[in-house]
Design an enzyme around this catalytic site. Structure first.
Site, PDB file in Angstrom:
ATOM      1  CB  SER A  72      -0.914   0.015   1.221  1.00  0.00           C
ATOM      2  OG  SER A  72      -1.563   1.277   1.291  1.00  0.00           O
ATOM      3  CB  SER A  76      -2.450   4.563   2.120  1.00  0.00           C
ATOM      4  OG  SER A  76      -3.406   4.307   1.132  1.00  0.00           O
ATOM      5  CE  LYS A 109     -11.692  -0.770  -0.504  1.00  0.00           C
ATOM      6  NZ  LYS A 109     -11.768  -0.009  -1.751  1.00  0.00           N
ATOM      7  CG  ASP A 134     -12.440   3.673  -2.790  1.00  0.00           C
ATOM      8  OD1 ASP A 134     -11.320   4.197  -2.653  1.00  0.00           O
ATOM      9  OD2 ASP A 134     -12.730   2.555  -2.333  1.00  0.00           O
ATOM     10  N   GLY A 156     -15.430  -3.264 -18.135  1.00  0.00           N
ATOM     11  CA  GLY A 156     -15.227  -4.039 -16.908  1.00  0.00           C
ATOM     12  C   GLY A 156     -16.199  -3.649 -15.810  1.00  0.00           C
ATOM     13  CE1 TYR A 214      -0.780   2.553  -8.028  1.00  0.00           C
ATOM     14  CE2 TYR A 214      -3.172   2.469  -8.159  1.00  0.00           C
ATOM     15  CZ  TYR A 214      -2.002   2.240  -7.474  1.00  0.00           C
ATOM     16  OH  TYR A 214      -2.056   1.681  -6.218  1.00  0.00           O
TER      17      TYR A 214
END
Ligand code: ATR
Length: 293
Positions: free
Chosen positions: A31, A33, A82, A118, A143, A241
């Site tokens: 991650s 973050s 989540k 998000d 998708g 990305y």
């Protein structure tokens, strides 16, 4: 400071003294973050360390209780927690209600507040990168039946896009989603498969094309879209990305279309989470530099 902490570190409180924010996931070592948030915290002289917490499925409830006890301000939650994060919260935002899951938790006044940044992060990313408004736009989403695709489709409909083409290799995965979106939002929803002909026809009627398939992550992947159908007026966003420039984005650039990748989505969702916890506005370009340098 360790690269990754676990539930044992939480139980024993063997964390850095000022660890008050974290990203929770399994796995979580990849991650970005922490770099992004730590740079923004440091720049604002906020004395908090943002850590990675690797939690196995089923450990989230205990982790939330321990974190509250230790005075954590909040956390980001990623795969596979989540849904459990939503279920373990006292108050859920409209965004969580619409998207079904939470990615941001704020521990406040003894309560657990769940949010989802998000969706709003994606919209900010698209609008800033392409200098356009999603409200009223015509969009083709590739998708749309995958985990990320469903959330993106819901958010686009939620903010009032005009026409939304949903494409998926397995077209049957779109049935429930398109019904739900048509029932709840004004956008005109069209579902299609992923043949070159269907995609090419849909592309003629849209300005924005978004890739939410996993195609493009690996060098040997086929393109998710017939590349010769990209026109200069298209705005092409790839949620991938890494690599930063997929075959789709390279072809779009060559065709003269504007392009952008999922890094901006990651940064904007992070910036909105940061505002929820600190009530301060982080420096977006600094966050960008922190994860790209
Ligand atoms: P999830 O997000 O649900 O975990 P995934 O396997 O990561 O699923 O796939 C994400 C999206 O990429 C899905 O829309 C998937 O299409 P299917 O629903 O038909 O599986 C799409 N995808 C993955 N590989 C693909 C391929 N080779 N060709 C076309 N679409 C593909």
């Amino acid at each position: 400071m360790k690269h990754v902490y676990t539930i044992s570190d939480l139980r024993e409180n063997s964390l850095p003294e000022n660890a008050k924010l974290a990203v929770l996931g399994y796995p979580v070592s990849h991650s970005a973050s922490p770099q992004m948030h730590q740079a923004a915290l440091d720049a604002l002289n906020i004395d908090i360390s943002y850590i990675r917490l690797e939690l196995k499925p089923g450990e989230l409830t205990e982790a939330f209780t321990l974190m509250q006890g230790l005075g954590f301000l909040g956390c980001n939650v990623t795969i596979p927690h989540k849904l459990e994060a939503r279920e373990n919260s006292h108050v859920i935002s409209d965004s969580v209600k619409a998207l079904g899951v939470a990615n941001t938790i704020h521990f406040k006044d003894g309560k657990i507040l769940a949010d989802n940044t998000d969706g709003p992060g994606l919209i900010q990313a698209l609008e800033e990168d392409f200098k356009t408004s999603i409200k009223g736009s015509d969009i083709l989403l590739l998708g749309a039946g995958g985990g990320a695709g469903k959330a993106i489709a819901t958010q686009l409909a939620r903010v009032g896009c005009h026409k939304l083409y949903l494409s998926n290799r397995t077209a049957s995965k779109l049935d429930d989603l398109s019904q739900k979106l048509s029932d709840n939002y004004a956008a005109s929803i069209h579902t299609i498969g992923n043949s070159a002909e269907e995609l090419s026809n849909a592309a003629k009627g849209v300005t924005i094309i978004i890739n939410a398939t996993s195609l493009g992550m690996k060098p040997e992947d086929a393109a998710p879209f017939p590349l010769e159908s990209i026109c200069p007026h298209h705005l092409v966003y790839d949620a991938i990305y890494s690599p930063p420039k997929t075959e789709l984005l390279r072809a779009a650039e060559s065709a003269g279309a504007k392009t952008s990748n999922g890094l901006s989505m990651l940064i904007h969702q992070g910036a909105i989470s940061f505002q929820i916890w600190t009530e301060r506005t982080p420096d977006i370009s600094l966050m960008h530099r922190a994860i790209t340098s």
